[in-house]
Design an enzyme around this catalytic site. Structure first.
Site, mmCIF file in Angstrom:
data_model
loop_
_atom_site.group_PDB
_atom_site.id
_atom_site.type_symbol
_atom_site.label_atom_id
_atom_site.label_comp_id
_atom_site.label_asym_id
_atom_site.label_seq_id
_atom_site.Cartn_x
_atom_site.Cartn_y
_atom_site.Cartn_z
ATOM 1 N N GLU A 190 -8.511 2.851 1.807
ATOM 2 C CA GLU A 190 -9.204 1.772 0.743
ATOM 3 C C GLU A 190 -10.392 0.615 1.800
ATOM 4 O O GLU A 190 -9.974 0.790 3.202
ATOM 5 C CB GLU A 190 -8.586 1.000 0.332
ATOM 6 C CG GLU A 190 -9.134 -0.345 -0.426
ATOM 7 C CD GLU A 190 -8.537 -1.154 -1.629
ATOM 8 O OE1 GLU A 190 -6.799 -0.908 -1.979
ATOM 9 O OE2 GLU A 190 -9.024 -1.229 -2.431
ATOM 10 N N ASN A 233 -9.154 1.736 -11.185
ATOM 11 C CA ASN A 233 -8.040 2.475 -10.564
ATOM 12 C C ASN A 233 -7.758 1.240 -11.105
ATOM 13 O O ASN A 233 -7.855 -0.005 -11.350
ATOM 14 C CB ASN A 233 -8.152 1.416 -9.355
ATOM 15 C CG ASN A 233 -6.912 1.192 -8.551
ATOM 16 O OD1 ASN A 233 -6.358 1.825 -7.651
ATOM 17 N ND2 ASN A 233 -6.982 -0.434 -8.340
ATOM 18 N N GLU A 234 -6.234 1.253 -11.479
ATOM 19 C CA GLU A 234 -5.185 -0.050 -11.537
ATOM 20 C C GLU A 234 -6.225 -1.039 -13.249
ATOM 21 O O GLU A 234 -6.467 -2.066 -13.171
ATOM 22 C CB GLU A 234 -4.701 -1.247 -10.751
ATOM 23 C CG GLU A 234 -3.657 -0.561 -10.238
ATOM 24 C CD GLU A 234 -3.083 -1.237 -8.805
ATOM 25 O OE1 GLU A 234 -3.731 -2.471 -9.259
ATOM 26 O OE2 GLU A 234 -2.531 -0.613 -8.464
ATOM 27 N N TYR A 294 5.253 0.306 -5.187
ATOM 28 C CA TYR A 294 4.957 -0.569 -4.066
ATOM 29 C C TYR A 294 6.781 -1.116 -4.143
ATOM 30 O O TYR A 294 6.801 -1.247 -5.314
ATOM 31 C CB TYR A 294 4.309 -1.754 -3.662
ATOM 32 C CG TYR A 294 2.882 -0.941 -3.566
ATOM 33 C CD1 TYR A 294 1.922 -1.100 -2.374
ATOM 34 C CD2 TYR A 294 2.048 -1.377 -4.377
ATOM 35 C CE1 TYR A 294 1.602 -0.330 -2.433
ATOM 36 C CE2 TYR A 294 0.886 -0.799 -4.590
ATOM 37 C CZ TYR A 294 0.254 -0.203 -3.124
ATOM 38 O OH TYR A 294 -0.895 0.209 -3.035
ATOM 39 N N GLU A 301 -0.292 5.689 -5.106
ATOM 40 C CA GLU A 301 -0.166 4.451 -4.093
ATOM 41 C C GLU A 301 1.930 3.826 -3.859
ATOM 42 O O GLU A 301 1.635 3.719 -5.717
ATOM 43 C CB GLU A 301 -1.028 3.113 -4.862
ATOM 44 C CG GLU A 301 -2.639 3.250 -5.034
ATOM 45 C CD GLU A 301 -3.176 1.658 -4.737
ATOM 46 O OE1 GLU A 301 -2.742 0.715 -5.067
ATOM 47 O OE2 GLU A 301 -3.880 2.080 -5.667
ATOM 48 N N GLN A 304 -1.421 2.926 2.981
ATOM 49 C CA GLN A 304 -2.635 2.985 3.267
ATOM 50 C C GLN A 304 -1.991 4.127 4.223
ATOM 51 O O GLN A 304 -1.272 3.398 5.568
ATOM 52 C CB GLN A 304 -4.017 2.453 3.263
ATOM 53 C CG GLN A 304 -3.445 1.957 1.512
ATOM 54 C CD GLN A 304 -4.799 0.679 0.901
ATOM 55 O OE1 GLN A 304 -5.881 0.297 2.161
ATOM 56 N NE2 GLN A 304 -4.783 0.036 0.200
HETATM 57 O O1 AHR Z 1 -3.177 -1.034 -1.936
HETATM 58 C C1 AHR Z 1 -3.615 -2.149 -2.446
HETATM 59 C C2 AHR Z 1 -3.684 -2.829 -3.087
HETATM 60 O O2 AHR Z 1 -2.949 -2.852 -4.316
HETATM 61 C C3 AHR Z 1 -5.104 -1.289 -4.241
HETATM 62 O O3 AHR Z 1 -6.249 -1.971 -3.904
HETATM 63 C C4 AHR Z 1 -5.048 -1.651 -5.697
HETATM 64 O O4 AHR Z 1 -5.511 -0.984 -6.397
HETATM 65 C C5 AHR Z 1 -3.329 -1.986 -6.326
HETATM 66 O O5 AHR Z 1 -3.100 -2.718 -6.386
#
Ligand code: AHR
Length: 512
Positions: free
Chosen positions: A43, A192-193, A259, A314, A363
């Protein structure tokens, strides 16, 4: 004396808890582990692109090819990166691709509102990204702007990258910018999201918007994959609504983001952490199994033939930024704890490869759980890098179903399974088995049995360290790296393995 020490080491090695078992039915392989499970995400965030992947051609002493760092490129090539998602993340829904093409001195700048409010000069744009992918021999995955863009803008981007030369005003523009032939980009993310930074939408509203965008995302010829912005963690209603409301001829994949995190308000240091914090992160990482299974079950209801894929585009560990760094840049170190996240997560994806067809580590460089960290001229391959490299033997191999019984990793009155594993057979007939012991203190003995397999010339590699908090630093970049693994014995169709605490092992069993 030396002999005595050797024996002692072997005895300690094999003095572990009661026996764990793993049985693999070699004849039952059916599903292919899509290589895209080993994908990445890059990103416009902090030094992920600028300074990490790209330094430009001018005013730099860092070796580069057309502005792309050659040291980083060489490291990434060894991972066999199959696919890279770009330009975001949250950034994608603020990005206007036309700002990132043409002469660099004429490209407009913008503020990167999500990540530190820094100036984005658009010097890394569509051509630069697609060239990076060509250099890596990786597929590009473009994440389009739904939040603040238009259907026309995304359709034009597709025409710019995929239409034959001379077929539209944007393909003429492409030629003016030095590229006559199309790149033929297959993967297109529609926002995205969308439930958050992509527009704070409700699922029903996003599903309608998606239908509109997807209708105009076609190049008539190539098989495109259109990916719906997916749920966060356990938001099962999001997946339910997308699967129910979007006609499946417009929907090739649904995304999911998860995450590994202790608490969004109190993430904790990436390097200084207690066993309790480690345990919590392992709980969060292992939750991926439940998330994949529950989202897949909803998808099965609407799509029993599994035509729509689940892309976990992600995933990774998220901690506090390194002290003294910009909080908006998400720069964090990467310890053996991250190697554990990577190992268990990749095993989960492999074992669910009937539905999970892509995953993108968040990332790639210098942001969150990266495989490579850079500081000016210096570069580190992180423990996560080494796991991604060790596991890449599973790419496009046939998954071998397995059954595992594991001791518990106990912390206080809570438990997690200590061991996780996945196995595959590649095109040459070599069987690879990846096993992770997340137990922070206990070694684990494992009896592995394989049906109808001649156990000879087995090679093993291991990644471990003296302390779970250890990491590769710019001063000691190779402190943690894979070494040959020999702590196993074979007998008949069984292998007895002794795994140290917090270790990742990959065994290779050659064909007979
Ligand atoms: O990876 C960092 C951020 O986490 C991304 O930009 C977003 O899609 C997610 O919330």
């Amino acid at each position: 004396m030396k002999v005595y020490f050797c024996w002692l080491a072997i005895c300690i090695g094999f003095t572990a808890h009661s026996q764990n078992t793993l049985s693999i039915d070699v004849a039952k392989g059916k599903e292919i582990i899509n290589k895209n499970i080993y994908g990445h995400f890059a990103e416009h965030l902090g030094n992920g692109i600028y300074g990490g992947l790209y330094v430009g051609e001018k005013n730099t002493t860092i070796p580069n090819k057309n502005g792309i760092r050659t040291d980083v490129l060489d490291a990434l090539k060894k991972l066999k990166v199959p696919v890279v998602r770009w330009p975001g993340g949250c950034f994608a829904d603020t990005y206007h691709w036309k700002d990132g093409i043409g002469a660099k001195n004429k490209r407009p700048s913008m503020l990167n509102i999500w990540w530190g409010n820094v100036k984005e000069d658009n010097s890394f744009g569509t051509h630069e990204f697609l060239q990076l992918c060509e250099m890596l021999q990786a597929e590009p995955y473009l994440s389009g702007n739904v939040g603040s863009g238009t259907v026309q803008e995304m359709a034009d981007w597709l025409a710019y990258t995929n239409y034959p030369k001379g077929s539209s005003p944007v393909t003429d523009l492409r030629a003016t910018n030095g590229r006559t032939e199309p790149w033929k980009v297959t993967y297109w993310g529609i926002g995205n999201e969308a439930w958050g930074c992509g527009g704070n939408m409700k699922p029903e509203y996003y599903a309608n918007l998606y239908r509109q965008y997807a209708t105009f995302l076609t190049d008539g010829k190539n098989r495109l994959m259109r990916i719906a912005s997916g749920a966060s963690d356990g938001d099962y209603n999001w997946t339910e609504v997308l699967m129910r409301d979007i006609p499946h001829h417009l929907l090739d994949a649904v995304a999911l983001h998860h995450y590994s995190i202790i608490n969004w308000n109190k993430k904790g240091s990436a390097t200084t952490f207690s066993e309790e914090q480690y345990f919590k992160i392992m709980q969060s990482a292992l939750q991926m199994n439940e998330l994949v299974e529950k989202h897949s079950a909803i998808m099965d209801k609407y799509d029993p033939q599994k035509k729509v894929a689940l892309f976990v585009d992600e995933w990774g560990g998220w901690y506090d930024v390194e002290p003294g760094t910009n909080p908006g840049f998400l720069f964090q170190q990467n310890t053996m704890r991250d190697a554990m996240i990577a190992g268990v997560t990749l095993n989960i994806f492999n074992n669910h490869c009937d539905r999970v067809k892509m995953a993108n580590l968040a990332q790639m460089v210098n942001v969150l759980q990266s495989v490579v960290l850079t500081h000016q001229q210096k570069i580190i391959r992180t423990p996560t890098y080494h796991v991604m490299e060790m596991f890449n033997v599973h790419q496009d191999a046939t998954l071998l179903p397995l059954h595992i019984t594991s001791n518990n990793y106990q912390f206080g009155n809570q438990t997690l399974p200590a061991l996780s594993a996945s196995a595959s057979k590649d095109k040459e007939g070599t069987i690879h088995i990846s096993i992770v012991n997340i137990d922070a203190k206990q070694p684990q003995n494992l009896t592995l049995s394989l049906s109808n397999t001649h156990l000879q010339n087995i090679k093993g590699r291991i990644l471990t360290a003296e302390k779970i908090q250890q990491y590769n630093s710019f001063e000691q970049p190779d402190l943690i790296q894979p070494t040959p693994f020999t702590q196993f014995k074979t007998s008949g169709n069984e292998i007895t393995i002794s795994m140290p605490p917090f270790s990742v092992i990959v065994l290779a069993i050659p064909p007979q």
